[in-house]
Enzyme design. Structure first.
Site, short mmCIF file in Angstrom:
data_model
loop_
_atom_site.label_atom_id
_atom_site.label_comp_id
_atom_site.label_asym_id
_atom_site.label_seq_id
_atom_site.Cartn_x
_atom_site.Cartn_y
_atom_site.Cartn_z
N GLY A 114 0.83 -1.21 0.00
CA GLY A 114 0.00 0.00 0.00
C GLY A 114 0.86 1.25 0.00
N GLY A 116 2.68 3.44 1.56
CA GLY A 116 3.26 3.53 2.90
C GLY A 116 3.87 4.89 3.18
N ARG A 117 4.10 5.64 2.11
CA ARG A 117 4.66 6.97 2.32
C ARG A 117 4.21 7.92 1.21
NH1 ARG A 117 10.90 6.51 0.46
NH2 ARG A 117 10.70 4.78 -0.99
N LYS A 132 5.00 12.02 -2.45
CA LYS A 132 5.76 10.83 -2.02
C LYS A 132 6.75 11.25 -0.95
CE LYS A 132 8.76 7.10 -3.70
NZ LYS A 132 9.30 6.46 -4.90
N ASP A 275 4.19 -4.43 -7.51
CA ASP A 275 3.61 -3.21 -6.94
C ASP A 275 4.26 -1.96 -7.54
OD1 ASP A 275 5.73 -4.48 -5.25
OD2 ASP A 275 5.74 -2.52 -4.31
N ASP A 285 7.92 4.51 -9.91
CA ASP A 285 8.70 4.26 -8.70
C ASP A 285 10.20 4.14 -9.00
OD1 ASP A 285 6.54 4.51 -7.12
OD2 ASP A 285 6.64 2.51 -6.23
P1 AMP Z 1 9.26 0.41 -2.84
O1 AMP Z 1 10.37 -0.56 -2.66
O2 AMP Z 1 9.68 1.85 -2.69
O3 AMP Z 1 8.47 0.18 -4.08
O4 AMP Z 1 8.26 0.19 -1.61
C1 AMP Z 1 7.62 -1.04 -1.32
C2 AMP Z 1 6.58 -0.82 -0.27
O5 AMP Z 1 7.16 -0.29 0.93
C3 AMP Z 1 5.49 0.17 -0.66
O6 AMP Z 1 4.30 -0.27 -0.09
C4 AMP Z 1 5.95 1.45 -0.03
O7 AMP Z 1 4.90 2.34 0.23
C5 AMP Z 1 6.59 0.96 1.25
N1 AMP Z 1 7.66 1.85 1.71
C6 AMP Z 1 8.86 2.07 1.15
N2 AMP Z 1 9.59 2.94 1.87
C7 AMP Z 1 8.83 3.29 2.93
C8 AMP Z 1 9.00 4.15 4.06
N3 AMP Z 1 10.11 4.84 4.23
N4 AMP Z 1 7.98 4.24 4.93
C9 AMP Z 1 6.86 3.55 4.78
N5 AMP Z 1 6.63 2.73 3.76
C10 AMP Z 1 7.60 2.58 2.84
MG MG Z 2 7.04 1.09 -4.88
#
Ligand code: AMP
Ligand code: MG
Length: 509
Positions: A114, A116-117, A132, A275, A285
């Site tokens: 989801g 997350g940030r 973001k 995702d 992303d």
């Molecule tokens: P990503 O590897 O950036 O595609 O992130 C994978 C998942 O981790 C996604 O659901 C992001 O929203 C969550 N995510 C990545 N970095 C963070 C963070 N610093 N805080 C909260 N959620 C994160």
């Molecule tokens: Mg991502």
């Protein structure tokens, strides 16, 4: 892993997560806002305002994206807008939210993920606007909800560089920084990127509802995507009139074209988890991405990808794998496995066709001319890999050489010069019979002089970390006009310095 529903998560008392404000304080923008994703309902998201970022400051802007939104230049740098995009003031007319999705990460089912940030503010001029790095959400899991300045500048610059290269991508309006410390491998500072795209819906959104057995929500989402972004799927006679199979086919086609662009330009995404795959076939992303310096087909740009799952030459196959995951999620709607397979089976020919078209254009050849350029392309890539020739410099020198009919500077790039001579001979034979071939000067509009090499990013980031943001804006100017000469930026078109090959970029951002 148990799958959580957004409703359950929203009730959890994560500090600072139920953020409501007095609407009187809202910033009134000249934009008119829609909130169509919000209107899909509670299955899809948690309504949530961004978390305030203390003492924000501007780091970079893209005026082209402001134009897309219909935002005047004076607004772009206004104090109210700075406060709004850093989460310190609400924007009148928006209904901000964090959406829920799931996905496969590094080939494994990861369960619920989801935003997350990220916070989706709303939609204006047909474009969704998302922050973001805007703080904790119910989907933050163990993360802090923040993004660091380094990765925010990388996403900002690369989104715009990719767009300028003609590659489908999400866009970026601006980066805002703050001195708020954020812990990664070292202590860094926080930043927020404002991203823009017709939609941020991912393959993982569909996987989420399929995995939860929420077939009504899955159908609502698919219908929304078809009606808004792929209306022709309702009219097609293909797939026995099955609109969901037609959707899978369209997403397959767009993904094939996107990845063909990546392979032709030498772009490595680095984290092709489902995702991170856009339902609109946009590059999405930006994390540990890289443009190839020396041509190395097995290049792994993500320092944490030990097995090389997302190596440069694996990208087409991984995209296809990800489409299988999407197909699996859509199966309850498509109902007939044969229809899903029919759509998926178009990936390889569509990718090959798009790749050949792009590579022929790079060579200045007509892709359905009398000559078959397939072997010429394959042989060239073998030579480039063997001698680790700089990919971008090769193509630009080839374009110049063709224009001036002087191939010496290209020959200088190779160790095995006899092999190059043999290849050149064959290339010139094909040019001679390709009467409809592209004009030589067109090659200079296809083969960029400037790409966003990692070391260029690093230099701009380092300056920004010392509060000099001019290098970010300067680099933006160059990489968003990648085919122009930029006589005052010659160094950026040269070979990367030795330290460039030692840069390590991981998922941590
Ligand atoms: P990503 O590897 O950036 O595609 O992130 C994978 C998942 O981790 C996604 O659901 C992001 O929203 C969550 N995510 C990545 N970095 C963070 C963070 N610093 N805080 C909260 N959620 C994160
Ligand atoms: Mg991502």
């Amino acid at each position: 892993m148990p799958l959580l529903t957004p409703g359950l998560n929203a009730k959890r008392d994560n500090s600072g997560m139920h953020r409501t404000r007095n609407p009187v304080q809202a910033v009134h923008t000249p934009l008119s806002w829609d909130n169509r994703f919000h209107q899909l309902g509670a299955h899809f998201h948690t309504p949530l305002a961004p978390q305030p970022l203390p003492a924000p400051y501007w780091v970079g802007h893209c005026s082209q994206v402001a134009d897309l939104l219909g935002l005047e230049a004076s607004w772009l740098t206004s104090a109210d807008w700075l406060q709004a995009l850093s989460g310190n003031l609400p924007i009148h007319g928006t209904q901000p939210l964090a959406s829920v999705y799931s996905g496969h990460q590094f080939g494994q089912w990861a369960g619920q993920l989801g935003d997350g940030r990220a916070i989706l503010l709303g939609e204006t001029n047909g474009l969704e606007v998302q922050l973001k790095g805007s703080g904790l959400t119910p989907y933050s899991r163990r993360g802090d909800g923040r993004a660091v300045l380094r990765s925010s500048i990388r996403e900002f610059l690369c989104s715009e560089a990719m767009h300028a290269l003609g590659i489908p991508t999400t866009r970026a309006l601006c980066v805002i920084g703050s001195d708020q410390p954020v812990r990664r491998e070292t202590m860094e500072t926080a930043a927020v990127v404002t991203r823009v795209a017709p939609s941020f819906i991912r393959f993982g959104h569909f996987e989420h509802f399929a995995a939860c057995g929420q077939i009504d929500a899955l159908r609502t989402l698919a219908d929304y995507v078809i009606d808004r972004y792929y209306p022709a799927c309702r009219e097609t006679a293909q797939f026995n009139g099955n609109a969901y199979a037609a959707l899978l086919q369209e997403v397959t086609a767009r993904t094939a074209v996107m990845v063909a662009h990546w392979q032709a330009v030498g772009f490595c995404h680095g984290v092709m988890n489902t995702d991170n795959m856009s339902i609109l076939g946009l590059t999405l992303d930006y994390g540990p991405f890289a443009f190839l310096d020396a041509y190395h087909p097995g290049h792994i740009c993500n320092h944490t990808d030990h097995a090389g799952r997302y190596a440069f030459d694996a990208q087409p196959e991984i995209a296809h794998w990800n489409l299988y995951a999407l197909a699996q999620a859509l199966l309850p709607l498509i109902e007939h496995e044969t229809l899903a397979l029919q759509a998926l089976n178009t990936f390889k020919p569509l990718f090959a066709q798009a790749y050949q078209r792009l590579m022929c254009a790079k060579l200045g050849l007509h892709d359905d001319g009398p000559a078959d350029p397939g072997a010429l392309i394959d042989n060239l890539l073998v030579l480039l890999a063997r001698d680790r020739v700089d990919y971008t410099i090769f193509w630009r020198r080839l374009s110049d050489a063709r224009l001036q009919d002087r191939y010496e500077p290209v020959r200088d790039l190779f160790i095995d010069r006899l092999a190059w001579d043999a290849w050149l001979l064959r290339y010139q034979e094909l040019l001679a019979i390709d009467v409809k071939g592209l004009e030589a000067d067109l090659m200079l509009k296809i083969n960029p002089k400037f790409v966003l090499r990692n070391y260029l990013c690093e230099e701009a980031i380092e300056a920004a970390q010392h509060k000099d943001f001019s290098a970010v804006q300067r680099l933006l100017q160059v990489v968003t006009h990648p085919f122009d000469d930029h006589p005052d930026a010659q160094a950026m078109a040269g070979f990367p310095p030795d330290w460039a090959s030692r840069i390590e970029i991981s998922c941590s951002s």
